[in-house]
Design an enzyme around this catalytic site. Structure first.
Site, short mmCIF file in Angstrom:
data_model
loop_
_atom_site.label_atom_id
_atom_site.label_comp_id
_atom_site.label_asym_id
_atom_site.label_seq_id
_atom_site.Cartn_x
_atom_site.Cartn_y
_atom_site.Cartn_z
N LYS A 34 0.84 -1.22 0.00
CA LYS A 34 0.00 0.00 0.00
C LYS A 34 0.87 1.26 0.00
O LYS A 34 0.66 2.15 -0.80
CB LYS A 34 -0.90 -0.01 1.24
CG LYS A 34 -1.46 1.35 1.63
CD LYS A 34 -2.43 1.28 2.79
CE LYS A 34 -1.94 1.71 4.15
NZ LYS A 34 -1.44 3.05 4.37
N ASN A 35 1.84 1.31 0.91
CA ASN A 35 2.59 2.56 1.10
C ASN A 35 3.64 2.79 0.01
O ASN A 35 4.32 3.82 0.02
CB ASN A 35 3.24 2.58 2.49
CG ASN A 35 2.21 2.80 3.58
OD1 ASN A 35 1.05 3.13 3.29
ND2 ASN A 35 2.61 2.61 4.83
N ARG A 51 -4.40 9.39 4.31
CA ARG A 51 -3.22 10.22 4.53
C ARG A 51 -2.44 10.48 3.23
O ARG A 51 -1.96 11.57 2.96
CB ARG A 51 -2.32 9.49 5.53
CG ARG A 51 -0.98 10.09 5.76
CD ARG A 51 -1.11 11.33 6.58
NE ARG A 51 0.18 11.93 6.87
CZ ARG A 51 0.30 13.11 7.44
NH1 ARG A 51 -0.76 13.79 7.78
NH2 ARG A 51 1.49 13.61 7.69
N CYS A 62 -5.16 7.30 9.28
CA CYS A 62 -5.35 6.70 10.59
C CYS A 62 -5.29 7.78 11.67
O CYS A 62 -4.39 8.63 11.66
CB CYS A 62 -4.27 5.66 10.84
SG CYS A 62 -4.55 4.15 9.93
N ARG A 115 -0.34 14.37 13.19
CA ARG A 115 0.13 14.19 11.82
C ARG A 115 0.11 15.49 11.00
O ARG A 115 -0.55 15.58 9.96
CB ARG A 115 -0.68 13.09 11.12
CG ARG A 115 -0.73 11.80 11.92
CD ARG A 115 -1.36 10.67 11.16
NE ARG A 115 -0.45 10.09 10.19
CZ ARG A 115 -0.74 9.04 9.43
NH1 ARG A 115 -1.93 8.48 9.52
NH2 ARG A 115 0.13 8.56 8.57
N PRO A 116 0.85 16.49 11.43
CA PRO A 116 0.91 17.73 10.64
C PRO A 116 1.68 17.52 9.33
O PRO A 116 2.34 16.49 9.15
CB PRO A 116 1.66 18.70 11.55
CG PRO A 116 2.46 17.84 12.45
CD PRO A 116 1.70 16.55 12.63
N VAL A 117 1.58 18.49 8.41
CA VAL A 117 2.31 18.39 7.14
C VAL A 117 3.25 19.59 6.96
O VAL A 117 3.56 19.98 5.86
CB VAL A 117 1.34 18.25 5.93
CG1 VAL A 117 0.70 16.89 5.91
CG2 VAL A 117 0.30 19.35 5.92
N ASP A 167 4.27 0.68 12.20
CA ASP A 167 3.12 -0.02 11.60
C ASP A 167 3.04 -1.49 12.02
O ASP A 167 2.10 -2.19 11.64
CB ASP A 167 3.15 0.09 10.07
CG ASP A 167 2.90 1.51 9.58
OD1 ASP A 167 2.55 2.37 10.41
OD2 ASP A 167 3.07 1.76 8.38
N ARG A 208 -8.67 -0.79 4.24
CA ARG A 208 -7.81 0.24 3.67
C ARG A 208 -6.46 -0.35 3.31
O ARG A 208 -5.79 0.16 2.40
CB ARG A 208 -7.57 1.37 4.68
CG ARG A 208 -8.69 2.36 4.82
CD ARG A 208 -8.22 3.55 5.66
NE ARG A 208 -6.92 4.01 5.22
CZ ARG A 208 -5.91 4.34 6.02
NH1 ARG A 208 -6.05 4.34 7.32
NH2 ARG A 208 -4.75 4.72 5.52
C1 LIG Z 1 0.99 6.43 3.35
C2 LIG Z 1 2.18 6.13 4.18
O1 LIG Z 1 3.27 5.93 3.66
N1 LIG Z 1 2.00 6.06 5.49
C3 LIG Z 1 3.10 5.74 6.36
C4 LIG Z 1 3.92 6.99 6.59
O2 LIG Z 1 3.03 7.96 7.13
P1 LIG Z 1 3.48 9.48 7.16
O3 LIG Z 1 4.37 9.76 6.02
O4 LIG Z 1 2.24 10.26 7.32
O5 LIG Z 1 4.31 9.55 8.49
P2 LIG Z 1 5.56 10.48 8.73
O6 LIG Z 1 6.80 9.70 8.49
O7 LIG Z 1 5.37 11.73 7.95
O8 LIG Z 1 5.38 10.81 10.27
C5 LIG Z 1 6.40 10.62 11.22
C6 LIG Z 1 6.23 11.63 12.34
O9 LIG Z 1 6.51 12.91 11.85
C7 LIG Z 1 5.48 13.82 12.15
N2 LIG Z 1 5.41 14.80 11.04
C8 LIG Z 1 5.34 14.38 9.76
C9 LIG Z 1 5.30 15.27 8.71
C10 LIG Z 1 5.34 16.64 8.99
O10 LIG Z 1 5.31 17.50 8.10
N3 LIG Z 1 5.42 17.05 10.29
C11 LIG Z 1 5.45 16.15 11.33
O11 LIG Z 1 5.51 16.56 12.49
C12 LIG Z 1 4.24 12.93 12.25
O12 LIG Z 1 3.20 13.54 12.99
C13 LIG Z 1 4.82 11.70 12.92
O13 LIG Z 1 4.89 11.92 14.29
O14 LIG Z 1 4.98 6.72 7.50
C14 LIG Z 1 4.54 6.33 8.82
C15 LIG Z 1 5.76 6.17 9.69
O15 LIG Z 1 6.55 5.14 9.25
C16 LIG Z 1 3.71 5.04 8.70
O16 LIG Z 1 3.16 4.76 9.94
C17 LIG Z 1 2.58 5.19 7.68
O17 LIG Z 1 2.01 3.94 7.42
C1 LIG Z 2 -0.71 4.53 9.36
C2 LIG Z 2 -0.92 3.86 8.24
O1 LIG Z 2 -1.49 4.35 7.14
P1 LIG Z 2 -1.76 5.87 6.73
O2 LIG Z 2 -0.47 6.59 6.80
O3 LIG Z 2 -2.23 5.75 5.32
O4 LIG Z 2 -2.79 6.40 7.67
C3 LIG Z 2 -0.49 2.44 8.10
O5 LIG Z 2 -0.36 1.97 6.95
O6 LIG Z 2 -0.31 1.78 9.13
#
Ligand SMILES: CC(=O)N[C@H]1[C@@H](OP(=O)(O)OP(=O)(O)OC[C@H]2O[C@@H](n3ccc(=O)[nH]c3=O)[C@H](O)[C@@H]2O)O[C@H](CO)[C@@H](O)[C@@H]1O
Ligand SMILES: C=C(OP(=O)(O)O)C(=O)O
Length: 419
Positions: free
Chosen positions: A22-23, A93, A117, A122-124, A305, A397
């Protein structure tokens, strides 16, 4: 609303084919936005998130065509609507991954802040900060990221923290930027390498994917390409953990052991015997698992995960395990559901102390997110009696045909409408 009913307490034995990740599939699908030519992708799993992503790409203007051999062609010949509406992204996400490609290709993007999830805030901000360093003008208006750029310019970007989708978004945007982008403190997850390989097949110039410094030399345009999505390391780990918890033997095909070294090490510590080949993993477990401590962290450390699934195994293990979650601040929602099955778990901040009990007992439980659902399935398979899991749309999902795969292992699991 559908539910899963599990009659637990049996060993699991058999062979399973692991699906595409998926990811990895979701970012690779978004990469097709970077070119007007066709990108052909194989091994895309049949998941709810993939269906949501296809609907999102279609409304942006991408033509999508599947053929009988399982390949799916994505043609973003013209982008008619560089928008990701709230209704389509609230559950997923990965929808944020259209931001970088749309901005790089069309100079604009309107993206609803993404869902996914509910495991933390989860900020961006890192995605936005990185794109701003490349010259984009970005504001947040009424829950939407409004982004514009006449053109993106290569930049040195040092990310404040390791973010997987953040690294993917910036890597994709940088492929069409003027000049060279250097991403420092980049995520090293295998899905980043998979995406880089796809982009390279489309003509991108990328070095260092899989390390914490990725260098991208922008090119004028990308062309069509073809790519096979890597195996799902989390699906792989989930089935291995299910068998480690229940006892039995499993042979997984179409997967790669080197994607989940940290997970395999912990399963061996728990008492499993593991053999691996180029594209298979064999696990057998003939004892009650030993409790294993773990601490989640970015790749190559133990993946967040897989934390919930290991919580289920530890719940019936011999001894006490300390589980520390360092990635997401709210990823213990499965604990209170496991407690309904008689698990003995105590949470203090980001640490859960799991004292293994000899037996779990079936009960009605509710899935709260994707991997919490997988945790409850494993716990239900271990527990004696009947477990009923509601809100399994979370599971759909991210797991392709989970109950038919578990049935192949001899599990007594059925999907039913609400009673
Ligand atoms: C679709 C996908 O690939 N999802 C995966 C991806 O989620 P995702 O890419 O959303 O997770 P991130 O690696 O970005 O998040 C890691 C940490 O960084 C924080 N953060 C992230 C971005 C940002 O701009 N600011 C910030 O503070 C998040 O809140 C979290 O605490 O990686 C996660 C961590 O391995 C996995 O659990 C998810 O399954
Ligand atoms: C957290 C997960 O997915 P997503 O980042 O799509 O919410 C996940 O694959 O476990």
């Amino acid at each position: 609303m559908q539910k899963l009913i599990i009659q637990g307490g049996q060993e699991l034995c058999g062979e399973i084919r692991i699906s595409g990740a998926k990811n990895a599939a979701l970012p690779v699908m978004c990469a097709s936005l970077l070119t007007s030519e066709t990108v052909v992708i194989q091994n895309i799993p049949n998941l709810q998130d993939v269906a949501t992503m296809m609907a999102l790409l279609e409304q942006i203007g991408v033509g999508i065509l599947a053929n009988d051999s399982g390949e799916i062609a994505f043609s973003a010949t013209t982008i008619t609507n560089p928008t990701a509406p709230y209704e389509m992204v609230k559950t997923m996400r990965a929808a944020i991954l259209v931001l970088g490609p749309l901005l790089a290709r069309t100079g604009q993007a309107h993206i609803s802040l993404p869902g996914g999830c509910a495991i933390g805030l989860r900020p961006v901000d890192q995605h936005i900060k990185g794109l701003q360093s490349m010259g984009a003008e970005i504001s947040i208006e009424q829950g939407y990221i409004q982004a514009r750029a006449d053109h993106l310019t290569g930049a040195r970007i040092i990310m404040d923290l390791v973010t997987v989708t953040g690294t993917e978004n910036l890597m994709m945007a940088a492929t069409l930027a003027h000049g060279t982008t250097i991403l420092e403190n980049a995520a090293r997850e295998p899905e980043i390498i998979d995406l880089a390989n796809c982009l390279i097949s489309m003509g991108a110039k990328i070095q260092g994917a899989g390390s914490d410094v990725i260098t991208i030399e922008g090119v004028e345009r990308l062309h069509g390409g073809s790519h096979t999505v890597m195996p799902d390391r989390i699906e792989t780990g989930t089935f291995l953990t299910a068998v480690a918890a229940c006892g039995g033997e499993i042979h997984l095909m179409h997967t790669r052991a080197n994607l989940l070294d940290a997970v395999l090490d912990k399963l061996i510590e728990a008492g499993a015997s593991i053999d691996t080949g180029e594209n298979w993993i064999h696990l057998s477990m003939n004892r009650r698992p030993r409790a294993v401590n773990l601490r989640t962290a970015p790749y190559p450390a133990f993946p967040t995960d897989m934390q919930a699934q290991f919580m289920a195994m530890n719940a019936i293990a011999e001894g006490t395990a300390v589980i520390t979650e360092t990635i997401f601040e709210n990823r213990f929602m499965h604990v209170q559901e496991l407690q309904r099955l008689n698990a003995n778990i105590h949470v203090e901040g980001n640490t859960a102390i799991v004292s293994g009990v000899a037996e779990l007992g079936g009960a009605k439980v509710m899935a709260t997110d994707l991997r919490a659902s997988a945790c409850l399935v494993i716990a239900g398979l271990v527990a004696s009696g009947e477990t009923e899991i509601s809100r399994i749309y979370h599971l759909d999902r991210g797991y392709e045909q989970i109950e038919s795969k578990l049935k192949q292992l001899g599990a007594n699991i059925t999907r039913t409408r609400a009673r």
